[in-house]
Design a protein around this motif. Structure first.
Motif, short mmCIF file in Angstrom:
data_model
loop_
_atom_site.label_atom_id
_atom_site.label_comp_id
_atom_site.label_asym_id
_atom_site.label_seq_id
_atom_site.Cartn_x
_atom_site.Cartn_y
_atom_site.Cartn_z
N LYS A 194 0.82 -1.20 0.00
CA LYS A 194 0.00 0.00 0.00
C LYS A 194 0.85 1.25 0.00
O LYS A 194 1.97 1.27 0.49
N ASP A 195 0.30 2.30 -0.57
CA ASP A 195 0.90 3.63 -0.51
C ASP A 195 -0.06 4.57 0.18
O ASP A 195 -1.27 4.35 0.22
N TYR A 196 0.50 5.66 0.75
CA TYR A 196 -0.28 6.55 1.60
C TYR A 196 -0.08 7.99 1.21
O TYR A 196 0.97 8.38 0.68
N VAL A 197 -1.12 8.78 1.51
CA VAL A 197 -1.06 10.23 1.39
C VAL A 197 -1.14 10.81 2.79
O VAL A 197 -2.06 10.48 3.56
N VAL A 198 -0.17 11.64 3.13
CA VAL A 198 -0.13 12.28 4.45
C VAL A 198 -0.43 13.76 4.26
O VAL A 198 0.25 14.45 3.50
N SER A 199 -1.48 14.24 4.95
CA SER A 199 -1.92 15.64 4.81
C SER A 199 -1.73 16.37 6.14
O SER A 199 -1.85 15.78 7.21
N ARG A 200 -1.47 17.65 6.04
CA ARG A 200 -1.38 18.46 7.25
C ARG A 200 -2.77 18.93 7.64
O ARG A 200 -3.57 19.33 6.80
N ILE A 201 -3.05 18.88 8.93
CA ILE A 201 -4.34 19.38 9.42
C ILE A 201 -4.13 20.42 10.52
O ILE A 201 -5.10 20.93 11.08
N SER A 202 -2.86 20.72 10.79
CA SER A 202 -2.58 21.72 11.81
C SER A 202 -1.26 22.40 11.44
O SER A 202 -0.36 21.77 10.89
N LYS A 203 -1.13 23.66 11.74
CA LYS A 203 0.08 24.40 11.42
C LYS A 203 1.23 23.92 12.29
O LYS A 203 1.09 23.74 13.49
N PHE A 204 2.37 23.69 11.65
CA PHE A 204 3.52 23.23 12.43
C PHE A 204 4.72 24.17 12.31
O PHE A 204 5.74 23.97 12.97
N GLU A 205 4.65 25.18 11.43
CA GLU A 205 5.75 26.13 11.34
C GLU A 205 5.82 26.99 12.60
O GLU A 205 4.82 27.53 13.06
N LYS A 206 7.00 27.10 13.18
CA LYS A 206 7.26 27.90 14.39
C LYS A 206 6.28 27.54 15.52
O LYS A 206 5.71 28.41 16.17
N ASN A 207 6.14 26.25 15.69
CA ASN A 207 5.23 25.74 16.72
C ASN A 207 6.06 25.36 17.94
O ASN A 207 6.93 24.50 17.87
#
Length: 643
Positions: free
Chosen positions: A405-418
């Protein structure tokens, strides 16, 4: 009229110059003719080659070749080439003028034969596995004898019942040899067996004269053609030559290389023993007991460094799961993979059915008394199908049938300068997403982006720095270990340059350099090799206790298993490679799919297809690890000696 006379006078003057040139050329023509003639008639051959071989008790033998040349023309160099075959080395090389009895002067380099300053000198060198002797002189139209002396080491063959000398007197002279003779003498009396060779085959009773005594044997033969070899093969009783002396001589020849290897091995053993005493044995004294929560609540990547001294693709995949559990990411199986898998499974089932049908037909036909040819043909046709059926009924075969299987990983929260993220986590996400809102494992597998590799390499360095910063865990941390790596790199480069340039002309210098390198390397290992402190060893044992809990939770902690615990501890199970065992503990529980995952398979093995969706941690880990192994073929970085 005057103009005509001037022109005529000029023409006469030109004709006079041409005539003078022709006369000059004709006067020198005999000289040119003699030079060309001399060049075309320049030749030589060997009047005789007389060789004396004296076997020594210490397993060496001394050879003396008296080579008589018949020169026609002017010559400046002679040479003798001895291929390195069935002996260790040649030493004590000397060239003597046979007419005067005076030895030539040794030169440590090859000389120009036409230079008068080279005449009366000799040199020797080894090239392409051949020992070459060259000597320089100025001789014209004469007969001259040169004497070559040398000592051969390791040229005697030791057998069970006798010892043997197999020696090519010459093999590839390009000119005829009128006469060749050899006398081999033993250090004491013995029975001697012998054969002699002219050309590719032995001629024990041919045109080679032989004379044998109790201490020597003599061979002589005439009229050798160009490139015709001459070889003697003799054997004698055991004990005449000392076999133990051979090993002593072998050590004297190669002492530098032998001692260098021994020093290197001793250094490795010393380092290993020190590792056992300072790290391995203290760890074994600590008893592993189950831990029910992550020790010190360290993150998966840091825990992997402390327990394994490295960061692997499993640790990187576990970090993605950990970030998803913490609410930063959403993981979904690629949509088109579902239909490809359905097609793959359907095709596999069809193959199974066809194989079963053909097997039935084959078994029926088998009872009808087929001819041998037909039977072999049917066996050849059916065997691959039978092997395919067997393969598909294995676990690996089923995994191949399903496809990876292959997967798609999406961002759901801001992580820059966290502030809630460590620096390595933020850098890691920035590297994978590259300014987008998603990335896929299939894209990583096919990625050729060198900058992505460099970014992940930097992430690994930050993980090691984070692990090194854990208070009191390391006696020597990974930042200090970099100094050892730099020292090893510098030493390696310097050693390569020294050997490549050719500064080390003798094994003595090889020995000295090896001693220095091993000493510096061992001291660097002691001082800079990363290792856990006493507190760090205890922490590592606690983490191994947590691994033990993950492996056995279904036996000892079934009542406390919850969906939140499954998700929270899953990344740790992945770094230890026990995610299947951890997931198996929840097989009998009705767990809802994690909020951060969308997929099509459920259960720890991923073998049950349902429409409601679910999560296969082992399948995800395998897929994600495979993606990283493909994208970053150099593997995990870091290292150290903390056990």
């Amino acid at each position: 009229m005057r103009k005509y006379r001037d022109t005529k006078q000029k023409n006469f003057s030109s004709m006079t110059k041409i005539s003078k040139f022709l006369l000059l050329f004709l006067s020198f023509f005999p000289l040119f003719s003699n030079v060309v003639s001399a060049q075309s008639t320049k030749s030589y051959y060997y009047d005789s080659i007389k060789t004396n071989i004296a076997l020594n008790r210490d397993s060496t033998f001394d050879a003396e070749e008296n080579q008589t040349f018949h020169y026609k023309g002017n010559f400046h160099v002679g040479w003798r080439s001895i291929p390195k075959n069935k002996f260790d080395t040649i030493t004590d090389i000397v060239v003597v003028d046979g007419e005067t009895g005076k030895p030539l002067i040794y030169s440590n380099k090859r000389l120009t034969k036409e230079d008068p300053g080279s005449w009366g000198k000799y040199t020797y060198f080894k090239q392409n596995g051949i020992y070459n002797i060259e000597w320089y002189y100025n001789l014209t139209d004469t007969v001259h004898t040169w004497i070559l002396k040398y000592k051969v080491h390791g040229g005697i063959e030791f057998n069970k019942s006798s010892d043997r000398l197999y020696w090519n007197l010459f093999t590839d002279y390009n000119v005829p040899v009128s006469s060749a003779e050899v006398n081999v003498s033993l250090p004491s009396e013995s029975h001697i067996n012998y054969e002699s060779y002219r050309g590719p085959h032995p001629n024990p009773f041919g045109d080679i004269y032989t004379k044998v005594s109790v201490k020597s044997i003599y061979f002589k033969s005439l009229a050798f053609d160009p490139r015709e070899p001459f070889t003697v093969d003799i054997s004698w009783d055991k004990g005449i030559v000392s076999q133990s002396a051979y090993w002593a001589d072998f050590f004297r020849i190669y002492y530098g290389y032998i001692l260098s290897v021994l020093i290197f091995l001793f250094t490795l053993i010393a380092g290993f023993i020190r590792w056992l005493i300072t790290e391995k044995f203290p760890e074994e004294k600590q008893i592993v007991v189950p831990e029910y929560t992550p020790p010190q609540n360290l993150k998966p990547a840091i825990a992997e460094v402390i327990t394994k001294e490295t960061i692997t693709s499993k640790g990187l995949a576990a970090t993605i799961i950990d970030l998803a559990v913490r609410g930063y990411l959403k993981i979904e199986e690629e949509k088109d993979q579902k239909f490809l898998r359905i097609f793959s499974i359907s095709g596999g089932i069809l193959v199974l059915m066809m194989s079963a049908f053909l097997g039935l037909v084959f078994s029926m036909e088998f009872t009808r008394g087929l001819s041998g040819v037909d039977l072999l043909w049917r066996l050849g046709f059916a065997t691959p199908l039978i092997l395919l059926v067997v393969l598909l009924f294995t676990k690996k075969g089923w995994e191949m049938l399903k496809g990876r299987k292959d997967y798609v990983v999406s961002r759901i929260s801001k992580f820059e300068k966290n502030d809630d993220l460590d620096e390595y986590e933020e850098r890691y996400l920035n590297a994978l997403f590259a300014g987008k809102n998603y990335f896929s494992t299939s894209h990583l597998k096919n990625s050729t982006d060198r900058s992505l590799y460099e970014k992940i390499k930097k992430v690994k360095e930050l993980i090691f720095e984070k692990a090194s910063g854990e208070k009191g865990v390391y006696e020597v941390d990974f930042l200090q270990e970099k100094k050892m790596a730099n020292i090893y790199i510098i030493m390696g480069v310097l050693s390569f340059l020294i050997f490549y340039i050719g500064i080390l002309l003798t094994q003595f210098f090889v020995l000295i350099i090896t001693m220095i390198a091993c000493f510096v390397g061992f001291i660097s290992f002691i001082k800079y090799e990363a290792r856990l402190s006493a507190k760090g060893i205890i922490l590592k044992k606690e983490w191994l206790g947590f691994k033990l809990y993950l492996e056995t939770a279904d036996k000892y902690d079934l009542q406390n298993l919850t969906p939140d615990k499954f998700q929270k501890y899953l990344p740790y199970a992945m770094i230890f490679g026990v995610e299947k065992k951890w997931a198996k503990a929840f097989d009998n529980l009705s767990l809802p799919p994690p909020a951060w995952y969308g997929g099509y398979y459920v259960g720890s093995s991923g073998s049950s297809f349902v429409s409601s969706g679910g999560f296969s941690p082992s399948s995800f880990s395998s897929s994600f690890s495979s993606s990283f192994n493909s994208a970053f073929s150099s593997g995990a970085g870091g290292g150290g000696g903390a056990g």
